[in-house]
Design an enzyme around this catalytic site. Structure first.
Site, PDB file in Angstrom:
ATOM      1  N   HIS A 115       0.882  -1.173   0.000  1.00 54.38           N
ATOM      2  CA  HIS A 115       0.000   0.000   0.000  1.00 54.38           C
ATOM      3  C   HIS A 115       0.919   1.223   0.000  1.00 54.38           C
ATOM      4  O   HIS A 115       2.017   1.170   0.557  1.00 54.38           O
ATOM      5  CB  HIS A 115      -0.821  -0.062   1.295  1.00 54.38           C
ATOM      6  CG  HIS A 115      -1.910   0.945   1.407  1.00 54.38           C
ATOM      7  ND1 HIS A 115      -1.683   2.267   1.691  1.00 54.38           N
ATOM      8  CD2 HIS A 115      -3.260   0.819   1.296  1.00 54.38           C
ATOM      9  CE1 HIS A 115      -2.842   2.906   1.752  1.00 54.38           C
ATOM     10  NE2 HIS A 115      -3.810   2.050   1.507  1.00 54.38           N
ATOM     11  N   GLN A 194      -4.332  -5.352   7.038  1.00 57.07           N
ATOM     12  CA  GLN A 194      -5.239  -6.356   6.466  1.00 57.07           C
ATOM     13  C   GLN A 194      -5.081  -7.727   7.136  1.00 57.07           C
ATOM     14  O   GLN A 194      -5.647  -8.715   6.673  1.00 57.07           O
ATOM     15  CB  GLN A 194      -5.008  -6.495   4.951  1.00 57.07           C
ATOM     16  CG  GLN A 194      -5.147  -5.202   4.177  1.00 57.07           C
ATOM     17  CD  GLN A 194      -6.538  -4.582   4.280  1.00 57.07           C
ATOM     18  OE1 GLN A 194      -7.507  -5.238   4.674  1.00 57.07           O
ATOM     19  NE2 GLN A 194      -6.643  -3.303   3.937  1.00 57.07           N
TER      20      GLN A 194
HETATM   21  N1  ALA Z   1      -6.275   0.802   2.600  1.00 56.62           N
HETATM   22  C1  ALA Z   1      -7.655   0.761   2.276  1.00 56.62           C
HETATM   23  C2  ALA Z   1      -7.947  -0.026   1.029  1.00 56.62           C
HETATM   24  O1  ALA Z   1      -7.154  -0.811   0.597  1.00 56.62           O
HETATM   25  C3  ALA Z   1      -8.258   2.120   2.238  1.00 56.62           C
HETATM   26  O2  ALA Z   1      -9.010   0.152   0.478  1.00 56.62           O
END
Ligand code: ALA
Length: 401
Positions: A115, A194
């Site tokens: 991310h 996650q």
């Molecule tokens: N990190 C979050 C997503 O993957 C907002 O949607």
């Protein structure tokens, strides 16, 4: 198979809502909403500041929440720092640890599936310090290629536990072992945004140095997140923010800071958020994280099978549900992901579309954007069936007649 939709009031008002964007944020249980309301209705005083009853109660509940978080991830209570979210936790590490320890010539290792929150800070750090920015690549199944050659001179490893796009569950424990063998002084940061909501995590067992996650992805309110760090590192770090309640003594000449965790919690914190995160943890613990994970595997397995029957649909990431979290990114040939999401929305089905805050990964996959369906404890097979029907409508809409 869990079916607990009745615990989530959003479904009372919108019975046909198909919410498949839990990777972005989860829905909130009635108990979590009640905890927020209870704080504001009955004891909405500040923490650590009052000697009166409702302030003491607020402090007690806030600290109880810290204990719940610590127990949930196998940590010591003083090592739990309440912040806004995973992004802020990673930025704290960037400002308070990495700025002081990463030097020219050091290697910072991350992966292509990160991310942006666990990619951009380290990329910028390397540019500022003249450090080397190295990246684990992925194979065609969305799994990390663990080239040993990348492990030389690594001073910081920053890795996601579970990809928010591919769903890949990285073998974090094994990777940490290898990195430490090659570099005993390496510091390891894990983005657990996650992972913590979906599986049992024990930070001591993983042997990382920092672990970050967000409350709102595990039924909790937005604006509350957690940084866990090893005491020995946190003790040596400079504060991230200066201000009230993080000091022990201030004179005109100097300031002494409080011990951890308080030296990192300047200003009035998100009191209701922390308390309600504690309630979310109670809720998840009552179900049991093994059951949460089992449900996720069942739903993901079903979704992988059903989605693979849809014409021209390509799924990214590992083929087996047991190797991934409850998230499936996909594309449909010739149809833009935003169009997919918009048509699904007309059927009251919520998915995310776009670069999923992971542009380098999308570049690697050779796509500008993806559509993404993601699941949580309230997701049912019926939701997946509706998604598949919705996708058939999407394809029909874009088929020349
Ligand atoms: N990190 C979050 C997503 O993957 C907002 O949607």
């Amino acid at each position: 198979m869990i079916n607990i939709k009745s615990d989530f009031p959003i479904f009372r008002g919108q019975k046909d809502l198909v919410y498949l964007d839990s990777t972005a944020t989860t829905l909130k249980s009635q108990s979590v909403i009640n905890a927020v309301s209870d704080y504001y209705s009955n004891y909405s005083a500040n923490v650590f500041r009052g000697v009166y009853k409702i302030s003491e109660k607020a402090t007690e509940e806030y600290e109880k929440a810290r204990e719940k978080v610590a127990n949930f991830i196998g940590a010591k209570v003083e090592e739990i720092i309440f912040l806004r979210n995973t992004t802020e936790a990673l930025n704290l590490i960037y400002y308070s640890w990495a700025q002081n320890y990463i030097k020219k010539g050091d290697v910072v290792l991350t992966s292509i599936m990160e991310h942006h929150s666990n990619f951009v800070p380290w990329q910028q750090l390397c540019k500022q310090k003249g450090a080397e920015f190295k990246i684990f690549d992925i194979d065609e199944n969305g799994k990390l290629i663990l080239h040993k050659s990348l492990l030389t001179n690594v001073k910081l490893l920053a890795l996601t536990h579970v990809s928010n796009v591919l769903g890949t569950i990285n073998p974090v424990k094994e990777i940490i072992k290898q990195v430490r063998l090659a570099n005993p002084n390496c510091v390891v940061v894990v983005d657990g945004a996650q992972a913590v909501p979906h599986m049992k995590i024990n930070v001591v067992d993983l042997d990382c140095d920092f672990y970050c996650f967000s409350g709102h992805k595990m039924l909790g309110p937005t604006g509350i997140g957690v940084l866990w760090g090893k005491k020995i590192l946190l003790d040596g770090m400079t504060p991230f923010n200066y201000g009230g309640e993080m000091i022990s003594r201030v004179t005109v000449e100097k300031t002494d800071f409080k011990q951890i965790p308080y030296k990192f919690e300047a200003g009035t914190p998100h009191i209701a958020g922390a308390i309600a995160l504690g309630t979310a943890i109670d809720y998840l613990s009552k179900i049991g994280m093994d059951k949460v994970r089992k449900h996720e595997i069942e739903i993901t397995d079903y979704a992988l099978k059903e989605l693979s029957k849809v014409d021209k649909l390509k799924i990214y990431g590992p083929t087996l549900a047991v190797e991934r979290g409850g998230v499936i990114a996909f594309t449909i040939e010739g149809i833009h992901p935003h169009d997919i999401a918009q048509i699904l929305d007309s059927e009251n089905i919520c998915i995310r579309s776009g670069n999923q805050c992971a542009m380098p990964l999308h570049q690697k996959l050779g796509i500008a954007a993806s559509a993404r369906a993601s699941f949580y404890i309230y997701t049912t097979k019926n939701d997946i069936d509706k998604l598949v029907l919705g996708l058939k409508k999407v394809i029909w809409t874009f088929t020349e007649k």
